[in-house]
Each structure stands twice: as C-alpha cells, then as structure tokens.
Design a protein around this motif. Structure first.
Motif, PDB file in Angstrom:
ATOM      1  N   TRP A 131     -76.946  41.349 -19.921  1.00 34.11           N
ATOM      2  CA  TRP A 131     -76.593  42.360 -19.138  1.00 34.11           C
ATOM      3  C   TRP A 131     -75.675  41.903 -17.810  1.00 34.11           C
ATOM      4  CZ3 TRP A 131     -77.873  43.564 -13.763  1.00 34.11           C
ATOM      5  CH2 TRP A 131     -78.788  43.070 -13.931  1.00 34.11           C
ATOM      6  N   HIS A 132     -76.824  41.339 -17.011  1.00 30.94           N
ATOM      7  CA  HIS A 132     -76.211  40.211 -15.869  1.00 30.94           C
ATOM      8  C   HIS A 132     -74.824  39.799 -15.631  1.00 30.94           C
ATOM      9  CE1 HIS A 132     -78.602  37.203 -17.893  1.00 30.94           C
ATOM     10  NE2 HIS A 132     -77.999  36.271 -16.702  1.00 30.94           N
ATOM     11  N   ILE A 133     -74.864  38.860 -16.553  1.00 33.19           N
ATOM     12  CA  ILE A 133     -73.457  38.285 -16.809  1.00 33.19           C
ATOM     13  C   ILE A 133     -72.312  39.211 -16.935  1.00 33.19           C
ATOM     14  CG2 ILE A 133     -73.358  38.173 -18.821  1.00 33.19           C
ATOM     15  CD1 ILE A 133     -72.282  34.511 -18.847  1.00 33.19           C
ATOM     16  N   SER A 135     -72.252  42.646 -16.823  1.00 36.35           N
ATOM     17  CA  SER A 135     -71.831  42.672 -15.213  1.00 36.35           C
ATOM     18  C   SER A 135     -70.707  42.390 -14.210  1.00 36.35           C
ATOM     19  CB  SER A 135     -73.253  43.688 -15.028  1.00 36.35           C
ATOM     20  OG  SER A 135     -73.900  44.065 -15.209  1.00 36.35           O
ATOM     21  N   LEU A 136     -71.516  40.811 -14.058  1.00 38.39           N
ATOM     22  CA  LEU A 136     -70.468  40.468 -13.393  1.00 38.39           C
ATOM     23  C   LEU A 136     -69.155  39.971 -13.458  1.00 38.39           C
ATOM     24  CD1 LEU A 136     -73.284  37.850 -12.133  1.00 38.39           C
ATOM     25  CD2 LEU A 136     -73.244  39.466 -10.715  1.00 38.39           C
ATOM     26  N   LYS A 137     -69.256  39.916 -14.670  1.00 36.59           N
ATOM     27  CA  LYS A 137     -67.499  39.684 -15.488  1.00 36.59           C
ATOM     28  C   LYS A 137     -66.663  41.181 -15.224  1.00 36.59           C
ATOM     29  CE  LYS A 137     -63.684  38.547 -16.991  1.00 36.59           C
ATOM     30  NZ  LYS A 137     -62.779  37.725 -16.717  1.00 36.59           N
ATOM     31  N   PHE A 138     -67.425  41.909 -15.733  1.00 34.88           N
ATOM     32  CA  PHE A 138     -66.773  43.760 -15.548  1.00 34.88           C
ATOM     33  C   PHE A 138     -67.070  43.435 -13.765  1.00 34.88           C
ATOM     34  CE2 PHE A 138     -66.468  48.257 -15.384  1.00 34.88           C
ATOM     35  CZ  PHE A 138     -65.332  47.960 -16.727  1.00 34.88           C
ATOM     36  N   LEU A 139     -67.084  43.547 -12.916  1.00 33.21           N
ATOM     37  CA  LEU A 139     -67.160  44.227 -11.585  1.00 33.21           C
ATOM     38  C   LEU A 139     -66.154  43.603 -11.082  1.00 33.21           C
ATOM     39  CD1 LEU A 139     -70.901  44.446 -10.330  1.00 33.21           C
ATOM     40  CD2 LEU A 139     -69.093  46.658 -10.811  1.00 33.21           C
ATOM     41  N   HIS A 140     -65.948  41.927 -11.552  1.00 36.56           N
ATOM     42  CA  HIS A 140     -65.356  40.821 -11.128  1.00 36.56           C
ATOM     43  C   HIS A 140     -63.936  41.232 -11.231  1.00 36.56           C
ATOM     44  CE1 HIS A 140     -63.045  36.927 -11.201  1.00 36.56           C
ATOM     45  NE2 HIS A 140     -62.531  37.805 -10.106  1.00 36.56           N
ATOM     46  N   SER A 141     -63.685  41.874 -12.668  1.00 36.70           N
ATOM     47  CA  SER A 141     -62.162  42.135 -13.596  1.00 36.70           C
ATOM     48  C   SER A 141     -61.432  43.182 -12.456  1.00 36.70           C
ATOM     49  CB  SER A 141     -62.539  42.562 -14.628  1.00 36.70           C
ATOM     50  OG  SER A 141     -62.655  41.676 -16.133  1.00 36.70           O
ATOM     51  N   ILE A 142     -62.798  44.645 -12.569  1.00 39.18           N
ATOM     52  CA  ILE A 142     -62.393  45.904 -11.740  1.00 39.18           C
ATOM     53  C   ILE A 142     -61.512  45.002 -10.027  1.00 39.18           C
ATOM     54  CG2 ILE A 142     -63.479  48.085 -10.305  1.00 39.18           C
ATOM     55  CD1 ILE A 142     -65.617  47.961 -12.226  1.00 39.18           C
ATOM     56  N   THR A 301     -80.944  38.030  -9.956  1.00 36.51           N
ATOM     57  CA  THR A 301     -80.542  37.570 -11.171  1.00 36.51           C
ATOM     58  C   THR A 301     -80.769  36.066 -11.273  1.00 36.51           C
ATOM     59  OG1 THR A 301     -78.350  38.256 -11.797  1.00 36.51           O
ATOM     60  CG2 THR A 301     -80.292  39.950 -12.037  1.00 36.51           C
ATOM     61  N   LEU A 302     -80.232  35.482 -10.375  1.00 34.21           N
ATOM     62  CA  LEU A 302     -79.632  34.041 -10.507  1.00 34.21           C
ATOM     63  C   LEU A 302     -80.802  33.357  -9.348  1.00 34.21           C
ATOM     64  CD1 LEU A 302     -76.156  34.108 -10.854  1.00 34.21           C
ATOM     65  CD2 LEU A 302     -77.835  33.921 -12.018  1.00 34.21           C
ATOM     66  N   CYS A 303     -80.862  33.792  -8.102  1.00 34.67           N
ATOM     67  CA  CYS A 303     -81.585  33.261  -7.462  1.00 34.67           C
ATOM     68  C   CYS A 303     -83.122  32.906  -7.517  1.00 34.67           C
ATOM     69  CB  CYS A 303     -82.058  33.708  -6.253  1.00 34.67           C
ATOM     70  SG  CYS A 303     -80.190  33.803  -4.801  1.00 34.67           S
ATOM     71  N   PRO A 304     -83.450  31.914  -8.242  1.00 35.97           N
ATOM     72  CA  PRO A 304     -85.273  31.343  -8.830  1.00 35.97           C
ATOM     73  C   PRO A 304     -86.158  32.548  -7.880  1.00 35.97           C
ATOM     74  CG  PRO A 304     -84.340  29.626  -7.452  1.00 35.97           C
ATOM     75  CD  PRO A 304     -83.122  30.290  -8.062  1.00 35.97           C
ATOM     76  N   ILE A 305     -87.413  32.583  -8.156  1.00 30.81           N
ATOM     77  CA  ILE A 305     -88.130  33.531  -7.154  1.00 30.81           C
ATOM     78  C   ILE A 305     -89.482  32.037  -6.954  1.00 30.81           C
ATOM     79  CG2 ILE A 305     -89.822  34.544  -6.751  1.00 30.81           C
ATOM     80  CD1 ILE A 305     -88.426  36.672  -9.180  1.00 30.81           C
ATOM     81  N   PRO A 306     -88.958  31.865  -5.526  1.00 27.49           N
ATOM     82  CA  PRO A 306     -89.833  30.554  -5.684  1.00 27.49           C
ATOM     83  C   PRO A 306     -91.443  31.195  -5.433  1.00 27.49           C
ATOM     84  CG  PRO A 306     -89.826  31.802  -3.305  1.00 27.49           C
ATOM     85  CD  PRO A 306     -89.515  32.467  -4.204  1.00 27.49           C
TER      86      PRO A 306
END
Length: 316
Positions: A131-133, A135-142, A301-306
């Motif tokens: 879902w995250h990728i 969403s990222l692609k769709f929003l960037h396309s908008i 979603t992409l930043c790792p949680i320390p």
C-alpha cells in the motif's frame, strides 16, 4: 481547431488528435525496419536531435503568434499545414514488408490486449503489503499530472508572463525534460527502502514549491531544474521498486505505468471543478499537498525505527 469555435467540436477534435498522435512510435518502427543495425544508433540520434529542436522551436513560434488577434486559430492552421506535409511525405515512404503476429488479430482484440497488458497486472497487487509504494506512486502522479497540465495558467496568472515568454518557457521545460533522463543515468537509482528515496522526495517537493510560490520568474526557472531531475529519478525509483518486488508468482513489473495512467485520467476530472472555483490556489494545492503527504508516508514507512538498547542497572 483552426476553424471551429464550438466547445463540443474542440473536444471531439482533441480526441482525434490524441488517438493519432503516435508519430514518434511510427518513426522508431520505420527506422528499425529500413536501416541496418549498425546505422540505427546514428539515425536515432538524429531523430532525437530533431525532436528537441521541435520542442524548442514550436513553442517559441506558437507563443509569439498567440499574442496576435485570433492567434490560437492561426497556430492551429499552421499546425494543420505541417501535418498535411507529413501526410504527403508519409505517402512517399516504402511499404512495410514485415507482417507481425498482431496483424492476424482485429483492432478490437489488439486494443483489449494492450489494455490487459497495461492494467491487468493491477489486479495482482497485494494492497495490504504494497500500500505504501502504491500510495507514493499515485500521489506523485497526481502532482505531476496537475502541474504539467496547468503550469501555463501558473505562468499567466501567478507570474503574469506574456504569451511569447510562456512559449519560451515551454521550450525551456521541454528541452530539460528531454535531457533529464540522460543526466539521471549517471546517478545510481536508490533502493526503495532507503533514506535516499526520502531525500529525492524532499528535493522534488522543494522544486514544486519553488515553481508554485516563487516570487520571481528566474526562481521558477531554477526550481524547474531541481524538480525535473527529482521527478525523473523518482520515476526510476518506482520502476525499480515494482521490478524488485516481482517474482514468478507475483508479476507486477511495469504496474507503475498503469497507476500513472489511472491518475492522469481521474485527476483532471476532479481537479477541473476546483480549478474553476479557486483558480491558481487549486493548482498550488493539488501540486503541493500530495507531495507533502508523500513525504509523511515515506518517513513513517521507510525510516527504520531505532532499537532501544536496555542497559543493566547497577545497584549501590
């Protein structure tokens, strides 16, 4: 376009132009068939140079003519004349001797096959996992769809540029858009789950912000350079991400094109309503809000949680 003033006729004619605007693909097919393989790179380079020249000369001339009374109709008639010359040249070309397998099918079957190839893979997506990728692609396309569709309004209203200078801006942006993939080819495409992807989103968002809210036209031109480089690199990131996620049983390679096409079809309909009501403010909102939401999703979603390291407690 050059003779009618009825809105319905313009829509129908625009549809016909869209259905027949495959000149570049026809040229590529023709070159591949009638040129030896050793000559193909040089011929292809000449075609690319001519394409860039057209992107520069066409908008420059069109912007200057548009300043005249009924300039739009003069531009349409001039474009029609050029297309008529192309038809005459096309008649003199040799006939193709290659019969492809697709020629065995009728037009409807080929159309259905193309649609299935482009959109069929969307049914295989696992929404909960990706879902995250998506969403990222769709929003960037908008964002990219709205900006490239209506940036001329931004130049006319926000920057108050004359039509001649708007035409030069089209030429400037067209040349940079063409050159951007060659520039980003020297940059390693970052992995999707990396901080470099977030950095690319930040650079692209700052570029769009400069385009929408800059006080001067010079700042707009500089911002476009950063935006188009980040935009091109992001498209490479999405392509690599879907390719890396593909497998023998989960084939989603190339699905990013279908997502972009869905955005380019659905967004103009909704955006047109808000554009009539709010004008440039609607354009700025539709460009910036999806990119800001993109950054938020990427950070979450992409930043790792320390991981928390628990130390031993010493007693006195």
């Amino acid at each position: 376009f050059g003779t009618t003033r009825l809105y319905v006729n313009i829509i129908v004619l625009r549809l016909l132009v869209g259905l027949t605007s495959q000149t570049q693909n026809v040229c590529n097919s023709f070159m591949a068939e009638f040129n030896p393989k050793e000559n193909y790179p040089s011929v292809s380079s000449i075609i690319n140079i001519l394409s860039v020249a057209g992107l520069i000369i066409g908008p420059t001339i069109g912007g200057a003519i548009y300043e005249e009374t009924d300039g739009f109709y003069y531009i349409c008639r001039l474009a029609g004349t050029f297309l008529f010359i192309c038809i005459v040249i096309a008649i003199t070309l040799p006939h193709s001797t290659t019969v492809s397998d697709e020629a065995k099918f009728n037009c409807l079957k080929r159309l259905m096959g193309d649609l299935d190839k482009k959109f069929g893979k969307l049914q295989r997506l696992k929404i909960l996992n990706d879902w995250h990728i998506l969403s990222l692609k769709f929003l960037h396309s908008i964002t990219s769809t709205v900006f490239f569709m209506k940036f001329s309004m931004l130049l006319k209203v926000h920057y108050q540029l004359p039509s001649a200078l708007i035409g030069c801006t089209y030429a400037y942006q067209g040349s940079l858009t063409f050159l951007a993939p060659f520039c980003t080819a020297f940059i390693e495409v970052p992995k999707f789950n990396s901080s470099k992807t977030i950095g690319t989103l930040f650079i692209t968002t700052l570029g769009f912000m400069g385009l929408c809210f800059a006080k001067t036209y010079d700042t707009y031109l500089i911002s476009y350079t950063f935006m188009i480089l980040g935009h091109t690199l992001l498209n490479a990131v999405w392509k690599k991400a879907f390719t890396d996620r593909s497998s023998k049983y989960y084939e989603i390679q190339g699905v990013q094109d279908g997502i972009g096409d869905i955005a380019s079809i659905a967004v103009p309909i909704i955006f047109g309503i808000f554009c009539d009501l709010y004008g440039v403010q609607a354009l700025q909102s539709y460009v910036m809000i999806p990119m800001l939401v993109n950054i938020l999703i990427a950070i979450i979603t992409l930043c790792p949680i320390p991981s928390k390291k628990t130390g031993s407690v010493k007693s006195d």
